[in-house]
Design an enzyme around this catalytic site. Structure first.
Site, mmCIF file in Angstrom:
data_model
loop_
_atom_site.group_PDB
_atom_site.id
_atom_site.type_symbol
_atom_site.label_atom_id
_atom_site.label_comp_id
_atom_site.label_asym_id
_atom_site.label_seq_id
_atom_site.Cartn_x
_atom_site.Cartn_y
_atom_site.Cartn_z
ATOM 1 N N CYS A 113 0.795 -1.030 0.255
ATOM 2 C CA CYS A 113 0.130 0.067 -0.092
ATOM 3 C C CYS A 113 0.891 1.322 0.055
ATOM 4 C CB CYS A 113 -1.060 0.173 1.083
ATOM 5 S SG CYS A 113 -2.129 -1.548 1.223
ATOM 6 N N HIS A 249 -3.393 7.129 1.816
ATOM 7 C CA HIS A 249 -3.874 5.841 1.410
ATOM 8 C C HIS A 249 -5.132 5.716 1.979
ATOM 9 C CE1 HIS A 249 -3.854 1.725 0.473
ATOM 10 N NE2 HIS A 249 -3.738 1.364 1.683
ATOM 11 N N ASN A 279 -9.945 -0.278 -0.627
ATOM 12 C CA ASN A 279 -8.512 -0.094 -0.437
ATOM 13 C C ASN A 279 -7.817 -0.726 -1.857
ATOM 14 O OD1 ASN A 279 -5.745 -0.455 -0.168
ATOM 15 N ND2 ASN A 279 -6.281 -1.493 1.855
#
Length: 322
Positions: A113, A249, A279
């Site tokens: 990520c 993020h 996500n």
């Protein structure tokens, strides 16, 4: 002084949408439970024949179009991904071929990520040292390929997508600093425990899935992101009030809110796409940036703080003038 400045952004989301109500039919969960804990309402999922490079190409072309750049201008390609099309060559090389770019450096970065922030940091250093003048930096994922769709704790979280930026050498301020970190001691809290050299047969059978200890990840993420925010502000000798936009993020709305509180930023100064995208790992920050640029929220001259946290653990930030 030479800066690396973003001159174009692009994003791509697969057409297929998977809502929380769709997931209610697949696992024991509810729309209310998912939204309360994650902030996610829906996510996009790649089609059976749609690959990470497909999404990366569309995002890259849109970024190049905004920047007014052609394939002949690009002299560096970096793709951040955890879900490459092939073991090798890199997705960056496959993208290079599709864009008909020849000869420049092209490689992938794998920091889960945090991947886009890592890739941005690498490209920034190439440009600052004269190794490149016009870089294409992409975050792209098809995480649906490594999600266990029977595991209600993880399958509700992730989506597919790609985001891209064109980064050019400029005398105008652009990226002011990037800060990259990792600590492999936490590898087992968020990982895919199987890989080519350890469990090839399982990987071949499509049995390599994301596993996560959510509560432990949450605690470490919130504390770590607080520290990276402090590090970035102190390094640049600025106050949090000077930041125009936080572009985090998009992992979980609660983590995003915790970081915003650390910066004393109201949520209307935070770019949030986790509700619509889920996500998307390395794609989440460039996707969120592209959304905010195209809807007019982020404007030239704005000071942006990007921050991310991912498996590894990896974490990082970037402070930049758009």
């Amino acid at each position: 002084m030479t800066y690396a400045r973003i001159t174009g952004t692009g994003g791509c989301l697969p057409e297929k949408i998977l809502t929380n109500h769709d997931l209610e039919k697949m696992v024991e969960t509810t729309d209310e439970w998912i939204q309360e804990r994650t902030g996610i309402k829906k996510r996009h999922v790649a089609g059976p024949e749609e690959t990470t490079c497909d999404l990366a190409e569309r995002a890259a072309r849109r970024a190049m179009e905004m920047a007014g750049r052609s394939s002949a201008d690009i002299d560096l390609i970096i793709v951040a991904t955890t879900t490459p099309d092939r073991v090798f060559p890199s997705t960056a090389c496959l993208l290079q071929k599709r864009l008909e770019i020849h000869g420049c450096a092209a490689f992938d970065v794998q920091a889960v990520c945090t991947g886009f922030v890592y890739a941005l940091g690498v490209a920034d250093r190439f440009i600052r040292t004269g190794g490149a003048k016009c870089a294409l930096v992409v975050g792209a994922e098809t995480l649906s390929r490594i999600v266990d769709w029977t595991d209600r704790t993880t399958c509700v979280l992730f989506g597919d997508g790609a985001g891209a930026v064109v980064l050019e050498a400029s005398e105008e301020q652009g990226i002011l600093s990037t800060h990259l970190h990792a600590d492999g001691r936490f590898d087992n809290l968020l990982h895919v425990p199987k890989g080519i050299s350890t469990a090839y047969s399982e990987v071949l059978a499509g049995e390599a899935y994301i596993e996560m200890k959510g509560n432990e990840v949450f605690k470490v993420a919130v504390n770590t992101l607080g520290r990276i925010v402090d590090e970035t502000l102190e390094y640049n000798d600025i106050d949090q009030a000077e930041i125009d936009w936080l572009i985090p993020h998009q992992a979980n709305i609660r983590i995003i809110q915790a970081t915003a509180r650390k910066l004393k930023m109201p949520m209307d100064r935070v770019v949030v796409t986790v509700d619509e995208h889920g996500n998307t790992s390395a794609a989440s920050i460039p996707l969120a940036l592209d959304v905010a640029v195209r809807d007019g929220r982020v404007r030239p001259g704005d000071l942006l703080m990007m921050e991310a946290f991912g498996g590894g653990f990896t974490w990082g930030s970037a402070l930049l003038r758009f």
